[in-house]
Design a protein around this motif. Sequence first.
Motif, PDB file in Angstrom:
ATOM      1  N   ILE A   1      -9.837  -4.613  -5.035  1.00 31.47           N
ATOM      2  CA  ILE A   1      -9.996  -4.840  -3.594  1.00 31.47           C
ATOM      3  C   ILE A   1     -10.007  -3.484  -2.894  1.00 31.47           C
ATOM      4  N   ARG A   2     -10.836  -3.380  -1.857  1.00 36.92           N
ATOM      5  CA  ARG A   2     -10.867  -2.184  -1.014  1.00 36.92           C
ATOM      6  C   ARG A   2     -10.677  -2.607   0.437  1.00 36.92           C
TER       7      ARG A   2
ATOM      8  N   TYR B   1       0.648  -7.259   2.639  1.00 39.20           N
ATOM      9  CA  TYR B   1       0.391  -8.226   1.579  1.00 39.20           C
ATOM     10  C   TYR B   1      -0.973  -8.875   1.796  1.00 39.20           C
ATOM     11  N   LEU B   2      -1.627  -9.181   0.699  1.00 42.67           N
ATOM     12  CA  LEU B   2      -2.862  -9.962   0.709  1.00 42.67           C
ATOM     13  C   LEU B   2      -2.592 -11.233  -0.089  1.00 42.67           C
ATOM     14  N   ARG B   3      -2.530 -12.358   0.605  1.00 47.98           N
ATOM     15  CA  ARG B   3      -2.168 -13.610  -0.066  1.00 47.98           C
ATOM     16  C   ARG B   3      -3.417 -14.381  -0.473  1.00 47.98           C
TER      17      ARG B   3
ATOM     18  N   ASN C   1     -11.265  -4.405   7.276  1.00 52.09           N
ATOM     19  CA  ASN C   1     -12.438  -4.768   6.484  1.00 52.09           C
ATOM     20  C   ASN C   1     -12.021  -4.931   5.031  1.00 52.09           C
ATOM     21  N   VAL C   2     -12.368  -6.059   4.438  1.00 50.19           N
ATOM     22  CA  VAL C   2     -11.966  -6.405   3.074  1.00 50.19           C
ATOM     23  C   VAL C   2     -13.207  -6.471   2.190  1.00 50.19           C
TER      24      VAL C   2
ATOM     25  N   VAL D   1      -6.876   1.102  -1.510  1.00 55.37           N
ATOM     26  CA  VAL D   1      -7.389   0.388  -2.672  1.00 55.37           C
ATOM     27  C   VAL D   1      -6.264  -0.448  -3.260  1.00 55.37           C
ATOM     28  N   VAL D   2      -6.648  -1.567  -3.857  1.00 51.24           N
ATOM     29  CA  VAL D   2      -5.702  -2.468  -4.509  1.00 51.24           C
ATOM     30  C   VAL D   2      -6.157  -2.631  -5.953  1.00 51.24           C
TER      31      VAL D   2
END
Length: 710
Positions: free
Chosen positions: A262-263, A275-277, A325-326, A510-511
Amino acid sequence: MKPPRFLLLAALLFWGWQSQMLLAGGLAGAVLEAAAFSRWRWELEEVDFSRIWSFCVLLVLAMAAYVFTNNEAGGGLSGLQHGAILHNAAISSTQTATTVMRWLPLIFFPFLVAQAFNLRTSIPLASVSLLVRRRQRREGLASKVPYLDVSYAYFMVCIFSAGVHTNQGSYSYFWGQGILILWALWTLRSRRYGVQAWALVLVAVLALGFLGQFGITRVERLAQNLNAQWLARFLRNKTDPLQSATSLGQIGVLKLSPRIVIRLQPRAPGRVPEYLREASYRNYRTQKQTWLAVGSRNDFNSVQPEPDATSWLLVAGKTNTAVVNVACYLNGRSQDGDPEGLLPLPSGSCRLENFPAEQSVIALQTNRNGAVLVTGSGRLMLFDARFGPGATLDVPPDASTNQFDLRVPAEETNALAKVIAEMNLAGTSTGEIRSAITDFFASHFSYSTWQGLDPAATNGTPLTRFLLAHRRGHCEYFATATVLLLRQLGIPARYAVGYYVHEPAGSGYVVRERDAHAWCLLWNGHNWEDFDTTPGSEPAVNGPFAAFTQWLGDVRSWLGFQFAKFRSQQTHLRPYLLWTFVPLMTVLLYFIFFQRRKKSWPTGKRLVADSRGVIPGQDSAFYRLEQGLAPRMPPRLPGEPLSLWLEKALAEAALADQRSTLLGVLQLHYRYRFDPCGLTDDEKALMEKQVTDLLANLAATSPQAVGVPR
């Protein structure tokens, strides 16, 4: 071997008919056939054919880039993920390749024109073969240059390209190509067998081909009618919205991958979610260490897009100013074979915006546990998410029964009671309980991705051993324990999975896969809040080699991300890519038509040009003999070999007895002129003496017609 006259014209007309470019095919065929009726010719060398071949290959690349970047039906390579796997992918994902293959006869037409109008109606094989060119460079001038007529190869290209079109169930292509192949093979048939035997074999081959064509058509129609749902069963989402199987109780090291998945790019500096759920779950099954969402796939409800068709409203009446922005990827497949997956969204997301129009979100659905399921035409999802504190997509706990949000498995109640007694809770408010649980895990527990066998605590569930014995584990242990502790204390809670955001990259974040995380959702009486009790656990990169390999992986991930944006038409790179072909083709055209490559001659034993640029053999004594013979016989015709011209001279009685000497001088001249090794000094002296003697004899026979030798 030359093909029969008008065969190429017929092949190009057939290609034009099948490809709906009849005029272009007819004009191209007429130009090629005109070479047989025209005396106008080029004198092209190997280097010229190499340049024309390079120009044709560059045309292939340019057309592929153009068709790919303007492919509206299939969306470039993203078409591989659109529609049914066996049908839509066969149409959308191959549109670029089929378009290029359909145009091959016109792309390589300049090469055939160069061969047709060349003095020698064949091409040097080294101009199209790297192996032959390498061998030629290795052996130098001593190697024999093979030549090849590519007319039949071009004929087969025309037949092949004519078949690159949608199958309409017609047999016109089959019978057309059968007639053309029969025409081509007629002149090549073996004379050992009669016409009857040849025709019988041909009929048998045509019959087998017709049966094959009929069978392939039936198989294709059957494949088009197959439902791709049976394949979708083997392609599950990376995160299942219905259940989450934890690693509780497993022995060994929890593998952590540094791959970027993920960016994030915050629209305002510093406004990045923690957090990104992806999903949340309500029911814990101790026997399988699995969390369930309590529901079915039918619990997802479709959300209709806004009028602009690029935005979706998730929570009505909520306005948030934070925007990020994802960029993420869909990791599963729908029942129809389309890319599908759960979106990793910031906590409290209320609106999704600015999905590119070319991205084509087919469907967006949500469930009561806050999961957002998207079905798209491609894997890459690029959008803006508005988020902030307050209401969420999740439904509140059931006020009457709290059947699931307060449920605690009976196997865990004893361990939970001991932990609660150990915490010495001084208050009963939600805030006080939250602080006590946070302090308890921070001071008495540690984070660890390694789980070994603890012989001192073999009884009880994995969660019980975690709470009462070794007290170390990863986020799934802490999240599960926190949810059950809150429930035991009468506070509704849920288990959430997604990603923890912490690593800056340029102006964004970044993830990685190793940032996958589990935490708790706590009900504060009004909304669901994130509650994470896992101690600090950012994975470290061990050693310089690991850091270097991670850097290489990041570069590869960035290139893959840029390419995914490019093929999904979400980047402005396409016009620049197309413009790069303009200077390349301009330079190549200049070299083909205006620039001649300088010839180089090998050194060593082979002869080289002197400082004045004299080519070896130009000072041959034979030229004096040719000049002396010229007044006594007809002039030498253009292109006439010296051996044939001398045969005319030997017809004169005065020269008949000099036949062996003349042929010997001619042989020495050929060696001096063309043999890379040239002549020795003794051989050059011998040729000089023989020419002088011949001229002297000719002068004695007819002194007025022959120049006096020097």
